[in-house]
Motif scaffolding. Structure first.
Motif, short mmCIF file in Angstrom:
data_model
loop_
_atom_site.label_atom_id
_atom_site.label_comp_id
_atom_site.label_asym_id
_atom_site.label_seq_id
_atom_site.Cartn_x
_atom_site.Cartn_y
_atom_site.Cartn_z
N SER A 4 0.86 -1.18 0.00
CA SER A 4 0.00 0.00 0.00
C SER A 4 0.90 1.23 0.00
O SER A 4 1.75 1.38 0.84
CB SER A 4 -0.92 0.01 1.21
N PRO A 6 1.44 5.45 -0.08
CA PRO A 6 0.74 6.66 0.31
C PRO A 6 0.11 7.33 -0.91
O PRO A 6 0.73 7.42 -1.96
CB PRO A 6 1.86 7.55 0.87
N ASP A 28 9.46 4.21 3.80
CA ASP A 28 8.63 3.79 2.67
C ASP A 28 9.42 2.86 1.74
O ASP A 28 8.92 1.81 1.33
CB ASP A 28 8.12 5.00 1.89
N THR A 37 2.61 -4.04 3.81
CA THR A 37 1.50 -3.09 3.81
C THR A 37 1.62 -2.18 5.04
O THR A 37 2.41 -2.45 5.96
CB THR A 37 0.14 -3.80 3.88
N ASP A 38 0.82 -1.13 5.07
CA ASP A 38 0.81 -0.25 6.23
C ASP A 38 0.37 -1.02 7.48
O ASP A 38 0.92 -0.81 8.56
CB ASP A 38 -0.14 0.93 6.00
N ARG A 49 -1.98 1.82 11.79
CA ARG A 49 -1.81 1.78 10.34
C ARG A 49 -1.78 3.21 9.78
O ARG A 49 -1.00 3.54 8.90
CB ARG A 49 -2.94 0.98 9.69
N ASN A 53 1.11 4.99 7.50
CA ASN A 53 0.78 5.64 6.24
C ASN A 53 1.27 7.08 6.23
O ASN A 53 1.85 7.55 5.24
CB ASN A 53 -0.73 5.59 5.99
N ARG A 56 5.07 7.34 5.82
CA ARG A 56 5.55 6.93 4.49
C ARG A 56 5.31 7.99 3.42
O ARG A 56 5.85 7.88 2.32
CB ARG A 56 4.84 5.64 4.06
N ARG A 57 4.55 8.99 3.71
CA ARG A 57 4.25 10.03 2.71
C ARG A 57 5.51 10.81 2.36
O ARG A 57 6.41 10.95 3.18
CB ARG A 57 3.16 10.96 3.23
#
Length: 100
Positions: A4, A6, A28, A37-38, A49, A53, A56-57
């Motif tokens: 997944s 961002p 990330d 995954t997150d 989670r 997320n 990881r942006r």
């Protein structure tokens, strides 16, 4: 395992044009290389989670969050030092490049 990534929303298009915003955090990259995954990252790091997320942006993204010192320490341990505490913030050079 499903990866997944961002999401970059239309609202963040202007931010993404900034040089700092283009670089993805080491967290990330580490997770992508392992196909995590997150949710899986959240279980590994002991956080939500949503927090994974947000961490990881891309740098400069308005929804990006930095981990607490305790969470940074857990990430270093879990990643066997591949994701270092200083990797959660842009470098001085990246910040200065974004200012120009």
């Amino acid at each position: 395992m499903r990866v997944s990534a961002p999401a970059i929303t239309p609202d963040s298009a202007a931010v993404a044009s900034n040089a700092v915003a283009r670089r993805l955090p080491d967290l990330d990259i580490w997770m992508r290389e392992r196909g995590l995954t997150d949710g899986e990252g959240a279980r590994l790091f002991g956080c939500s989670r949503a927090m994974v997320n947000a961490m990881r942006r891309p740098f400069g993204h308005p929804a990006r969050k930095e981990p607490s010192p305790a969470l940074r320490a857990r990430i270093v341990i879990v990643t066997d030092g591949k994701v270092r505490p200083e990797s959660h913030v842009p470098t001085v050079a990246e910040i200065m490049q974004g200012v120009q």
